[in-house]
Design a protein around this motif. Structure first.
Motif, mmCIF file in Angstrom:
data_model
loop_
_atom_site.group_PDB
_atom_site.id
_atom_site.type_symbol
_atom_site.label_atom_id
_atom_site.label_comp_id
_atom_site.label_asym_id
_atom_site.label_seq_id
_atom_site.Cartn_x
_atom_site.Cartn_y
_atom_site.Cartn_z
ATOM 1 N N TYR A 15 0.840 -1.209 0.000
ATOM 2 C CA TYR A 15 0.000 0.000 0.000
ATOM 3 C C TYR A 15 0.872 1.255 0.000
ATOM 4 O O TYR A 15 0.598 2.214 -0.737
ATOM 5 N N ILE A 16 1.914 1.246 0.817
ATOM 6 C CA ILE A 16 2.812 2.405 0.886
ATOM 7 C C ILE A 16 3.505 2.626 -0.445
ATOM 8 O O ILE A 16 3.626 3.768 -0.926
ATOM 9 N N LEU A 17 3.973 1.554 -1.074
ATOM 10 C CA LEU A 17 4.659 1.671 -2.359
ATOM 11 C C LEU A 17 3.739 2.174 -3.456
ATOM 12 O O LEU A 17 4.172 2.895 -4.370
ATOM 13 N N VAL A 18 2.471 1.821 -3.371
ATOM 14 C CA VAL A 18 1.520 2.211 -4.409
ATOM 15 C C VAL A 18 0.900 3.592 -4.141
ATOM 16 O O VAL A 18 0.812 4.434 -5.037
ATOM 17 N N LYS A 19 0.497 3.821 -2.890
ATOM 18 C CA LYS A 19 -0.280 5.014 -2.564
ATOM 19 C C LYS A 19 0.498 6.112 -1.836
ATOM 20 O O LYS A 19 0.161 7.296 -1.963
ATOM 21 N N ARG A 20 1.499 5.735 -1.033
ATOM 22 C CA ARG A 20 2.164 6.729 -0.194
ATOM 23 C C ARG A 20 3.681 6.678 -0.321
ATOM 24 O O ARG A 20 4.409 6.633 0.677
ATOM 25 N N ARG A 21 4.152 6.736 -1.552
ATOM 26 C CA ARG A 21 5.609 6.739 -1.760
ATOM 27 C C ARG A 21 6.248 8.014 -1.210
ATOM 28 O O ARG A 21 7.460 8.056 -1.008
ATOM 29 N N ASP A 22 5.426 9.028 -0.975
ATOM 30 C CA ASP A 22 5.960 10.275 -0.422
ATOM 31 C C ASP A 22 6.515 10.096 0.988
ATOM 32 O O ASP A 22 7.301 10.924 1.469
ATOM 33 N N LEU A 23 6.132 9.006 1.656
ATOM 34 C CA LEU A 23 6.611 8.741 3.016
ATOM 35 C C LEU A 23 7.958 8.027 3.035
ATOM 36 O O LEU A 23 8.587 7.919 4.090
ATOM 37 N N ILE A 24 8.392 7.546 1.876
ATOM 38 C CA ILE A 24 9.645 6.779 1.821
ATOM 39 C C ILE A 24 10.796 7.739 1.571
ATOM 40 O O ILE A 24 11.250 7.940 0.432
ATOM 41 N N LYS A 25 11.269 8.340 2.625
ATOM 42 C CA LYS A 25 12.392 9.275 2.530
ATOM 43 C C LYS A 25 13.113 9.282 3.864
ATOM 44 O O LYS A 25 12.508 9.166 4.926
#
Length: 250
Positions: A15-25
């Motif tokens: 879900y994070i990879l698809v919808k919330r990649r902005d959090l991966i930093k």
């Protein structure tokens, strides 16, 4: 066999990879003062490794027959059972077992801020797990139960030369459980303004660290390094996020 918690964790990551990649930093830029503190901490850690690790392990480990609880088998067994539960709070799949239903509940309630908080906690938790795994592979330290008179670092060069087996018995430094718990719960503490909640979240990684030493899986220096590194990563991750995407909880 893949447990339910692992399935939940995979679902959250997808879900994070698809919808919330902005959090991966994660901005790991280190300031000058932090370099100085790092050097001081390394010196302190070397002192603990050389003078305190064995003493603490022999004193409080549940497996060492001459420890403080050697003559109190019933208490030893009770504490062992308690710490076996606490130590799971440093396992990503166990935390995901709690995180996914909570995330779905807040999604149902349309609470975007708490949804984001849970997802960002999963992200920093996975960063901590990844970094601890890399460091374990580099340092290759023997665990307390491997040999009570040996807490040596073999490093990856010894593995390549086949002097030690490449397995979990030689992956003591740092503590992965403590690192995961530190990243997740210190981050949650930072995102809260309520002092009581801050204290509650901050106590959990300390208990996880204690459980790892008590259960003979780690030396004192392993968990101390993980606590401070997890705190550092949690702060860096919080500072890396866009302020508009996640505000402090009231």
């Amino acid at each position: 066999m893949i447990d339910i918690g692992t399935i939940f964790l995979i679902c959250l990551i997808i879900y994070i990879l698809v919808k919330r990649r902005d959090l991966i930093k994660l901005n790991l830029r280190i300031e000058r003062m932090q370099y100085i503190l790092f050097i001081v901490f390394v010196i302190f850690l070397l002192f603990i490794i050389n003078f305190l690790d064995k003493k603490v392990a022999f004193m409080i480990s549940s497996s060492y027959p001459q420890g403080l609880l050697a003559n109190y088998s019933a208490l030893n067994e009770t504490l062992t059972d308690i710490f076996k539960v606490i130590t799971r709070l440093g396992e990503p799949n166990y935390l995901a077992f709690i995180a996914l239903p909570t995330f779905l509940y807040f999604r149902y309630k349309k609470n975007t801020k708490l949804q984001t908080l849970i997802l960002s906690t999963v992200v920093i938790m996975m960063f901590g797990s990844l970094i601890s795994t890399i460091l374990k592979a580099i340092f290759m330290r023997s665990r307390p139960y491997q040999e009570w008179n040996n807490f040596g670092f073999y490093f990856i060069t010894d593995v390549l030369q086949k002097r030690v087996p490449y397995n979990g018995d030689y992956m003591s430094f740092p503590s992965g459980h403590t690192m995961v718990a530190s990243c997740a719960f210190f981050y949650l503490a930072m995102m809260n303004k309520n002092i009581h909640i801050k204290i509650f979240w901050s106590i959990i990684p300390i208990l996880v660290a204690l459980s790892r030493v008590y259960l003979s899986y780690h030396w004192l220096s392993d968990v101390l390094a993980s606590l401070l590194l997890g705190l550092f990563l949690a702060k860096k991750y919080r500072d890396s996020l866009d302020p508009s995407s996640l505000n402090d909880l009231s």
